[in-house]
Design an enzyme around this catalytic site. Sequence first.
Site, PDB file in Angstrom:
ATOM      1  N   GLU A 230       0.824  -1.211   0.000  1.00  0.00           N
ATOM      2  CA  GLU A 230       0.000   0.000   0.000  1.00  0.00           C
ATOM      3  C   GLU A 230       0.861   1.265   0.000  1.00  0.00           C
ATOM      4  O   GLU A 230       2.017   1.244   0.404  1.00  0.00           O
ATOM      5  CB  GLU A 230      -0.938  -0.029   1.219  1.00  0.00           C
ATOM      6  CG  GLU A 230      -1.914  -1.191   1.138  1.00  0.00           C
ATOM      7  CD  GLU A 230      -2.992  -1.172   2.201  1.00  0.00           C
ATOM      8  OE1 GLU A 230      -2.859  -0.422   3.197  1.00  0.00           O
ATOM      9  OE2 GLU A 230      -3.987  -1.908   2.015  1.00  0.00           O
TER      10      GLU A 230
ATOM     11  N   GLU B 293      -1.938 -10.208  -6.002  1.00  0.00           N
ATOM     12  CA  GLU B 293      -1.954 -10.989  -7.240  1.00  0.00           C
ATOM     13  C   GLU B 293      -1.096 -10.344  -8.312  1.00  0.00           C
ATOM     14  O   GLU B 293      -0.379 -11.012  -9.061  1.00  0.00           O
ATOM     15  CB  GLU B 293      -3.390 -11.107  -7.785  1.00  0.00           C
ATOM     16  CG  GLU B 293      -4.378 -11.773  -6.858  1.00  0.00           C
ATOM     17  CD  GLU B 293      -5.100 -10.794  -5.944  1.00  0.00           C
ATOM     18  OE1 GLU B 293      -4.437  -9.898  -5.368  1.00  0.00           O
ATOM     19  OE2 GLU B 293      -6.315 -10.933  -5.796  1.00  0.00           O
TER      20      GLU B 293
HETATM   21  N1  THU Z   1      -6.232  -6.433  -2.211  1.00  0.00           N
HETATM   22  C1  THU Z   1      -5.430  -7.372  -2.790  1.00  0.00           C
HETATM   23  O1  THU Z   1      -4.221  -7.435  -2.514  1.00  0.00           O
HETATM   24  N2  THU Z   1      -6.004  -8.248  -3.654  1.00  0.00           N
HETATM   25  C2  THU Z   1      -7.326  -8.256  -3.993  1.00  0.00           C
HETATM   26  O2  THU Z   1      -7.724  -8.947  -4.915  1.00  0.00           O
HETATM   27  C3  THU Z   1      -8.259  -7.423  -3.247  1.00  0.00           C
HETATM   28  C4  THU Z   1      -7.643  -6.288  -2.511  1.00  0.00           C
HETATM   29  C5  THU Z   1      -5.620  -5.457  -1.278  1.00  0.00           C
HETATM   30  C6  THU Z   1      -5.508  -4.062  -1.833  1.00  0.00           C
HETATM   31  C7  THU Z   1      -5.491  -3.248  -0.555  1.00  0.00           C
HETATM   32  O3  THU Z   1      -4.158  -3.197  -0.095  1.00  0.00           O
HETATM   33  C8  THU Z   1      -6.296  -4.068   0.432  1.00  0.00           C
HETATM   34  O4  THU Z   1      -6.398  -5.367  -0.117  1.00  0.00           O
HETATM   35  C9  THU Z   1      -7.678  -3.525   0.694  1.00  0.00           C
HETATM   36  O5  THU Z   1      -8.364  -3.295  -0.473  1.00  0.00           O
END
Ligand code: THU
Length: 135
Positions: free
Chosen positions: A48, A59
Amino acid sequence: MKSIITNEQLIETAKKYQNYSSAKYSNFKVGAALLDTNNNLYGGCNIESSSYSLTICAERVALTKALSEGINSFTKIAIVGPNDDFCPPCGACRQLLYDYAPNLEIILTNNKDIKSIKLKELLPLAFEETKLKNI
Ligand code: THU
């Protein structure tokens, strides 16, 4: 000859990478493990940013890691989230995974059951590179 990697092992690898998640803002830690056709694994976690929209999903980290190593043929990806619920890939990840591995199998868990879904089921009528040729 390498032994076949089971869905359980794929999930365990995704959980290992989940520990590396940098989810400072949402605290929603995600891990992914991408399996290539030679039975090699590429892990990823979400990263993030304080500028939220720059965040990268687990992913896409796993996929770009593999692609940047010259690996471009994949069979499965396991995705794990931080709670006892399935963590299906977001729309952006579905598209990017589809662009490189339309026949991918997606392995999810809620820490009780394991669900296997085809990416094609998650992204029907996908936009794809063949559409770019009809102009
Ligand atoms: N997130 C993922 O890493 N993969 C997904 O398919 C759904 C969302 C992460 C992005 C963000 O850091 C957190 O989950 C909340 O949305």
